[in-house]
Design a protein around this motif. Structure first.
Motif, PDB file in Angstrom:
ATOM      1  N   LYS A 173       0.821  -1.209   0.000  1.00 34.28           N
ATOM      2  CA  LYS A 173       0.000   0.000   0.000  1.00 34.28           C
ATOM      3  C   LYS A 173       0.859   1.265   0.000  1.00 34.28           C
ATOM      4  O   LYS A 173       0.618   2.204  -0.757  1.00 34.28           O
ATOM      5  CB  LYS A 173      -0.912   0.005   1.224  1.00 34.28           C
ATOM      6  N   LEU A 199       3.643   1.320  -3.319  1.00 33.93           N
ATOM      7  CA  LEU A 199       3.175   0.782  -4.605  1.00 33.93           C
ATOM      8  C   LEU A 199       3.893   1.401  -5.798  1.00 33.93           C
ATOM      9  O   LEU A 199       4.087   0.759  -6.826  1.00 33.93           O
ATOM     10  CB  LEU A 199       1.662   0.996  -4.744  1.00 33.93           C
ATOM     11  N   PRO A 246      -6.824  -6.494  -4.835  1.00 37.88           N
ATOM     12  CA  PRO A 246      -6.763  -5.224  -5.574  1.00 37.88           C
ATOM     13  C   PRO A 246      -5.363  -4.618  -5.609  1.00 37.88           C
ATOM     14  O   PRO A 246      -5.024  -3.904  -6.558  1.00 37.88           O
ATOM     15  CB  PRO A 246      -7.743  -4.316  -4.816  1.00 37.88           C
ATOM     16  N   LEU A 247      -4.551  -4.933  -4.614  1.00 38.51           N
ATOM     17  CA  LEU A 247      -3.167  -4.443  -4.625  1.00 38.51           C
ATOM     18  C   LEU A 247      -2.362  -5.141  -5.720  1.00 38.51           C
ATOM     19  O   LEU A 247      -1.524  -4.515  -6.375  1.00 38.51           O
ATOM     20  CB  LEU A 247      -2.507  -4.668  -3.256  1.00 38.51           C
ATOM     21  N   THR A 274      -3.586  -6.604  -8.634  1.00 37.95           N
ATOM     22  CA  THR A 274      -4.003  -6.126  -9.965  1.00 37.95           C
ATOM     23  C   THR A 274      -3.621  -4.655 -10.143  1.00 37.95           C
ATOM     24  O   THR A 274      -3.250  -4.231 -11.240  1.00 37.95           O
ATOM     25  CB  THR A 274      -5.525  -6.301 -10.159  1.00 37.95           C
ATOM     26  N   GLY A 275      -3.707  -3.883  -9.057  1.00 34.80           N
ATOM     27  CA  GLY A 275      -3.306  -2.478  -9.129  1.00 34.80           C
ATOM     28  C   GLY A 275      -1.830  -2.306  -9.427  1.00 34.80           C
ATOM     29  O   GLY A 275      -1.424  -1.368 -10.124  1.00 34.80           O
ATOM     30  N   THR A 276      -1.023  -3.231  -8.920  1.00 36.11           N
ATOM     31  CA  THR A 276       0.418  -3.198  -9.203  1.00 36.11           C
ATOM     32  C   THR A 276       0.686  -3.375 -10.692  1.00 36.11           C
ATOM     33  O   THR A 276       1.531  -2.687 -11.270  1.00 36.11           O
ATOM     34  CB  THR A 276       1.139  -4.306  -8.406  1.00 36.11           C
ATOM     35  N   GLU A 280      -1.317  -2.660 -13.151  1.00 33.15           N
ATOM     36  CA  GLU A 280      -1.726  -1.430 -13.847  1.00 33.15           C
ATOM     37  C   GLU A 280      -0.736  -0.294 -13.598  1.00 33.15           C
ATOM     38  O   GLU A 280      -0.369   0.437 -14.523  1.00 33.15           O
ATOM     39  CB  GLU A 280      -3.117  -1.012 -13.363  1.00 33.15           C
ATOM     40  N   ARG A 281      -0.292  -0.148 -12.356  1.00 30.14           N
ATOM     41  CA  ARG A 281       0.586   0.964 -11.986  1.00 30.14           C
ATOM     42  C   ARG A 281       1.958   0.838 -12.648  1.00 30.14           C
ATOM     43  O   ARG A 281       2.563   1.820 -13.072  1.00 30.14           O
ATOM     44  CB  ARG A 281       0.739   0.983 -10.459  1.00 30.14           C
ATOM     45  N   SER A 315       2.785  -0.821 -15.496  1.00 26.42           N
ATOM     46  CA  SER A 315       2.508  -1.470 -16.787  1.00 26.42           C
ATOM     47  C   SER A 315       3.689  -1.442 -17.750  1.00 26.42           C
ATOM     48  O   SER A 315       3.683  -2.163 -18.749  1.00 26.42           O
ATOM     49  CB  SER A 315       1.294  -0.809 -17.451  1.00 26.42           C
ATOM     50  N   ASN A 326     -11.953  -7.210  -9.465  1.00 25.09           N
ATOM     51  CA  ASN A 326     -10.680  -6.508  -9.667  1.00 25.09           C
ATOM     52  C   ASN A 326     -10.236  -6.427 -11.130  1.00 25.09           C
ATOM     53  O   ASN A 326      -9.058  -6.211 -11.404  1.00 25.09           O
ATOM     54  CB  ASN A 326      -9.588  -7.181  -8.828  1.00 25.09           C
ATOM     55  N   VAL A 376      -6.944  -6.473 -16.992  1.00 23.18           N
ATOM     56  CA  VAL A 376      -5.607  -6.044 -16.568  1.00 23.18           C
ATOM     57  C   VAL A 376      -4.530  -6.915 -17.221  1.00 23.18           C
ATOM     58  O   VAL A 376      -3.530  -6.403 -17.743  1.00 23.18           O
ATOM     59  CB  VAL A 376      -5.494  -6.111 -15.027  1.00 23.18           C
TER      60      VAL A 376
END
Length: 379
Positions: free
Chosen positions: A72, A75, A109-110, A112-114, A116-117, A119, A159, A164
């Motif tokens: 968190k 990231l 979500p962390l 999948t968010g990783t 995306e962040r 990419s 998610n 993603v």
């Protein structure tokens, strides 16, 4: 030699370190570093990853919270994120309770968010894919059943997991290693009919067939692409889409090109088997495209590989189950001898081999295990 190098070197070193109380010391170092030095945090997390590899039971609630908080808070920092993801993968492999606890703590979500962040960072995306995939495993023999299916549903439905991963695949067209990781993760998420269709709708099928056509020199990627096609072909509409896009030709070509690889032969036969299931028109395309002959060649090339023999028998059975006209041409290719040999050599092939021989019209003894009649019982 550093602590991390010692732990990575041998299982015995990791076990001895854990026995001597290394975990709380390493965890304490990670906790201090979270709010201080990022460079030291990377080293501390690497030590934790090395220590917990093969020892997921070491993770305690404080360690779990540390891993969630690290992702968190950091990231956007690639090196810290990579090290944290590696820890998550190690503590979740063969440990169902750790997986469930991390999911409840909000890890999905962390992950999948990783992706995306970061990419544009192949190493981070690769680690995130591996960690995401482990969440869908059911590999802990200590529990009667796991939440693999539920986790896969959460990744997709809550998610945007499929979108993603497919977007990430589009961003790295020239990275076979990463593409293999992405494909391996996609195949683990195709657990429902609508998920298979969503992969097609998002352009996933087009990507898979393009990879199959362009990446023949990368066997591991070919194997993973075939595993995706096998998974999504569980949907009958997707079966037709794969065949309509020329997928059977690409699969047969992959098997023929990599005939020496039992893994690719197994996945090719399994994918064709799914495409043929309940689909006579697809079976015709497979037979006319050389799929049956390629499968029999695979059986001939890998007589000791039970997985190849089993999938090839299943394929032959599906090809002729609803179209008896294919039986004689396939028998003329030498199918009966190869299937009979598979049955004699591998006990695991007995049922599928008998079914294939029966549907080919060959003489096969079908033993009646129980007649339903009451008899004397001896205690």
């Amino acid at each position: 030699m550093s602590f991390s190098e010692q732990c990575r070197g041998q299982v015995s070193s990791r076990y001895l370190a854990a026995e001597k109380g290394a975990y709380p010391v390493v965890l304490s170092a990670c906790q201090r570093a979270v709010t201080e030095d990022q460079g030291f945090l990377v080293k501390a997390l690497n030590a934790l990853a090395a220590l917990t590899e093969g020892q997921p039971d070491l993770l305690d609630p404080k360690g779990l919270q540390l891993l969630v908080d690290t992702l968190k808070q950091h990231l956007g920092v690639a090196e810290v994120t990579c090290s944290g993801l590696r820890c998550i993968r190690h503590v979740c492999l063969k440990h169902e309770q750790n997986r469930q606890n991390l999911v409840r703590a909000g890890i999905l979500p962390l992950l999948t968010g990783t992706i995306e962040r970061h990419s544009c960072r192949a190493n981070v995306v690769k680690e995130a894919c591996s960690a995401l995939r482990v969440m869908t495993f059911d590999d802990d023999i200590r529990v009667p059943f796991g939440h693999a299916h539920d986790h896969a549903k959460m990744i997709v439905q809550e998610n945007k997991g499929l979108k993603v991963l497919i977007e990430a695949a589009k961003a790295f067209p020239d990275n076979p290693t990463l593409l293999g990781e992405l494909c391996a993760t996609l195949s683990r998420l195709a657990v429902r009919n609508e998920f298979c269709q969503e992969i097609v709708d998002l352009g996933g099928l087009k990507i898979m067939l393009t990879l199959l056509a362009d990446c023949f020199d990368h066997p591991e990627l070919v194997r993973q692409v075939l595993s995706v096609l096998r998974a999504i072909a569980g949907n009958d509409d997707v079966k037709d889409a794969i065949v309509g896009a020329g997928g059977t030709d690409f699969i047969v070509m992959a098997m023929t090109r990599h005939l020496s690889s039992p893994q690719i032969c197994e996945q090719s036969c399994a994918a064709l088997c799914m495409l043929a299931l309940r689909k006579p028109d697809n079976s015709r395309m497979i037979v006319e495209g050389g799929g049956a002959l390629a499968a029999l060649q695979a059986m001939k090339t890998h007589p000791k590989e039970v997985s190849v023999q089993k999938q090839a028998c299943l394929l032959i059975r599906n090809l002729v189950a609803r179209t008896q006209a294919f039986s004689q041409p396939i028998l003329d290719m030498g199918a009966e001898k190869l299937i009979t040999e598979a049955r004699a050599t591998h006990q695991e092939c007995d049922d599928v081999a008998k079914a294939a021989l029966r549907d080919l019209g060959c003489k096969v003894e079908l033993r009646e295990l129980w007649t339903g009649e009451k008899g004397d019982l001896a205690l």
